[in-house]
Design a protein around this motif. Structure first.
Motif, short mmCIF file in Angstrom:
data_model
loop_
_atom_site.label_atom_id
_atom_site.label_comp_id
_atom_site.label_asym_id
_atom_site.label_seq_id
_atom_site.Cartn_x
_atom_site.Cartn_y
_atom_site.Cartn_z
N GLY A 1 4.13 14.26 -10.85
CA GLY A 1 3.33 13.11 -10.44
C GLY A 1 3.05 13.09 -8.95
O GLY A 1 1.99 12.64 -8.50
N PHE A 2 3.99 13.60 -8.17
CA PHE A 2 3.82 13.63 -6.72
C PHE A 2 2.70 14.57 -6.29
O PHE A 2 2.16 14.45 -5.19
N ALA A 3 2.37 15.52 -7.14
CA ALA A 3 1.38 16.55 -6.79
C ALA A 3 0.02 15.94 -6.45
O ALA A 3 -0.70 16.45 -5.59
N ALA A 4 -0.33 14.84 -7.12
CA ALA A 4 -1.65 14.24 -6.91
C ALA A 4 -1.63 13.14 -5.86
O ALA A 4 -2.66 12.52 -5.58
N ARG B 1 15.80 24.31 3.98
CA ARG B 1 16.79 25.40 3.98
C ARG B 1 16.98 25.99 2.58
O ARG B 1 17.08 27.21 2.42
N ILE B 2 17.03 25.15 1.59
CA ILE B 2 17.38 25.59 0.23
C ILE B 2 16.16 25.92 -0.62
O ILE B 2 16.16 26.92 -1.36
N LEU B 3 15.12 25.10 -0.51
CA LEU B 3 13.93 25.31 -1.34
C LEU B 3 12.82 26.03 -0.59
O LEU B 3 11.84 26.45 -1.20
N GLY B 4 12.99 26.13 0.73
CA GLY B 4 11.97 26.81 1.52
C GLY B 4 10.84 25.91 1.93
O GLY B 4 9.87 26.35 2.55
N THR B 5 10.94 24.62 1.61
CA THR B 5 9.89 23.66 1.97
C THR B 5 10.42 22.24 1.80
O THR B 5 11.32 21.99 1.00
N SER B 6 9.83 21.32 2.57
CA SER B 6 10.13 19.90 2.37
C SER B 6 8.84 19.16 2.02
O SER B 6 8.78 17.94 2.04
N SER B 7 7.81 19.93 1.70
CA SER B 7 6.51 19.39 1.34
C SER B 7 6.43 19.19 -0.18
O SER B 7 6.73 20.11 -0.95
N ALA C 1 3.80 18.84 -1.91
CA ALA C 1 2.71 19.65 -2.46
C ALA C 1 3.26 20.99 -2.92
O ALA C 1 2.81 21.55 -3.93
N GLU C 2 4.26 21.50 -2.21
CA GLU C 2 4.90 22.76 -2.59
C GLU C 2 5.96 22.54 -3.67
O GLU C 2 6.08 23.32 -4.61
N MET C 3 6.75 21.47 -3.51
CA MET C 3 7.83 21.22 -4.47
C MET C 3 7.34 20.91 -5.87
O MET C 3 8.05 21.12 -6.85
N SER C 4 6.12 20.41 -5.98
CA SER C 4 5.57 20.10 -7.29
C SER C 4 5.10 21.35 -8.04
O SER C 4 4.79 21.29 -9.22
N LYS C 5 5.07 22.50 -7.33
CA LYS C 5 4.73 23.75 -8.00
C LYS C 5 5.87 24.15 -8.94
O LYS C 5 7.04 24.00 -8.60
N PRO C 6 5.55 24.63 -10.14
CA PRO C 6 6.57 24.93 -11.15
C PRO C 6 7.72 25.79 -10.66
O PRO C 6 8.88 25.52 -10.96
N VAL D 1 8.96 26.12 -7.63
CA VAL D 1 9.84 25.43 -6.68
C VAL D 1 10.63 24.34 -7.41
O VAL D 1 11.82 24.15 -7.16
N THR D 2 9.96 23.62 -8.31
CA THR D 2 10.65 22.61 -9.11
C THR D 2 11.76 23.25 -9.92
O THR D 2 12.87 22.72 -10.03
N ASP D 3 11.46 24.42 -10.49
CA ASP D 3 12.47 25.13 -11.28
C ASP D 3 13.65 25.55 -10.42
O ASP D 3 14.81 25.50 -10.86
N LYS D 4 13.39 25.93 -9.19
CA LYS D 4 14.46 26.31 -8.26
C LYS D 4 15.37 25.13 -7.98
O LYS D 4 16.60 25.26 -7.95
N LEU D 5 14.75 23.97 -7.77
CA LEU D 5 15.52 22.74 -7.52
C LEU D 5 16.41 22.40 -8.72
O LEU D 5 17.61 22.16 -8.58
N ILE D 6 15.81 22.41 -9.90
CA ILE D 6 16.54 22.02 -11.11
C ILE D 6 17.62 23.04 -11.44
O ILE D 6 18.74 22.68 -11.85
N THR D 7 17.30 24.32 -11.29
CA THR D 7 18.27 25.37 -11.57
C THR D 7 19.50 25.21 -10.68
O THR D 7 20.64 25.32 -11.14
N ARG D 8 19.27 24.95 -9.41
CA ARG D 8 20.39 24.78 -8.48
C ARG D 8 21.20 23.52 -8.83
O ARG D 8 22.43 23.54 -8.81
#
Length: 256
Positions: free
Chosen positions: A156-159, A209-215, A217-222, A224-231
């Motif tokens: 939802g944040f993507a838009a 540091r961990i996801l490579g971004t604090s944006s 727009a980037e975190m909503s990409k599958p 990066v989201t998967d990286k967050l959830i996996t961790r």
């Protein structure tokens, strides 16, 4: 309603299984007779003339509406919800706009514009089914429920056109979403003792540091989201294992 959705295995392996079977599980949830009756009642009773007073005064409709936005715990707080629904969403000083949890603002906006009741009914019904699916998953594994919610919120944040700092404040105010970020970043509960601005700096720094971004727009990409959830799930499983081992060790000592 049907029983909890149990995957049978935990951790990342269970999460992958859940992802593969998600569509089928949601379809099964939507076919549950209790859920079908709830959404049908909502569709039948929502009209372009429905007011805040009407919605708050109808327990069945309110339960579906609040659950669709993840606000079911506010069902007893009718006076508060009435004030939210009556808020002037165009006024930055109104209650709905001042609340840090923006789910309330979304709720107010949705029910102040009922020109297309079919579209509203479809959106609410679909969101309600999704929330009920997540709830059932959570009865089997709470970490999976939180992961599903985080994925949905980030999509939802993507838009959104709000600044990243604004959205980070929203993350920090959203208890279920915040728990995933805190877990993924390895934060302890003591971070809540810091000033809000200091917490923001810590969240954004950890994200870079961990996801490579604090944006967002980037975190909503599958990926990066998967990286967050996996961790989040990996660290959550590790903490559960450590707690379990400590408990087993304590029992062993007591049994001597």
């Amino acid at each position: 309603m049907t029983s909890a959705i149990s995957i049978g295995i935990s951790g990342l392996a269970g999460w992958r299984v859940l992802q593969r079977t998600e569509t089928r599980q949601i379809e099964a949830t939507a076919k549950d007779p209790v859920i079908q009756r709830a959404t049908a009642y909502f569709r039948e009773n929502l009209t372009s003339e429905t007011t805040a007073a009407d919605l708050v005064g109808d327990y069945k409709m309110l339960q579906v509406a609040l659950a669709a936005f993840g606000l079911e715990d506010d069902l007893p707080n009718k006076a508060f919800i009435r004030k939210v629904l009556d808020s002037d969403t165009g006024d930055s000083k109104s209650l709905a706009n001042r609340l840090s949890d923006k789910r309330y603002l979304k709720l107010a906006k949705e029910f102040q514009n009922l020109a297309d009741t079919e579209a509203t009914s479809n959106m609410v019904a679909e969101a309600y089914v999704q929330q009920q699916f997540q709830k059932r998953v959570g009865e089997g594994n709470e970490a999976y429920r939180l992961a599903l919610n985080a994925r949905k919120e980030l999509q939802g944040f993507a838009a959104r056109t709000s600044s990243d700092r604004t959205m980070w404040y929203e993350v920090m105010a959203n208890e279920t979403l915040r728990e995933v970020f805190e877990g993924a970043f390895g934060f302890s509960s003591s971070i809540a003792n810091l000033s809000v601005d200091r917490q923001l700096d810590e969240f954004m720094s950890a994200s870079d540091r961990i996801l490579g971004t604090s944006s967002f727009a980037e975190m909503s990409k599958p990926e990066v989201t998967d990286k967050l959830i996996t961790r989040y799930l990996a660290l959550s499983q590790m903490q559960t294992s450590v707690s379990s081992n400590r408990y087993s060790a304590a029992l062993a000592l007591l049994s001597r």
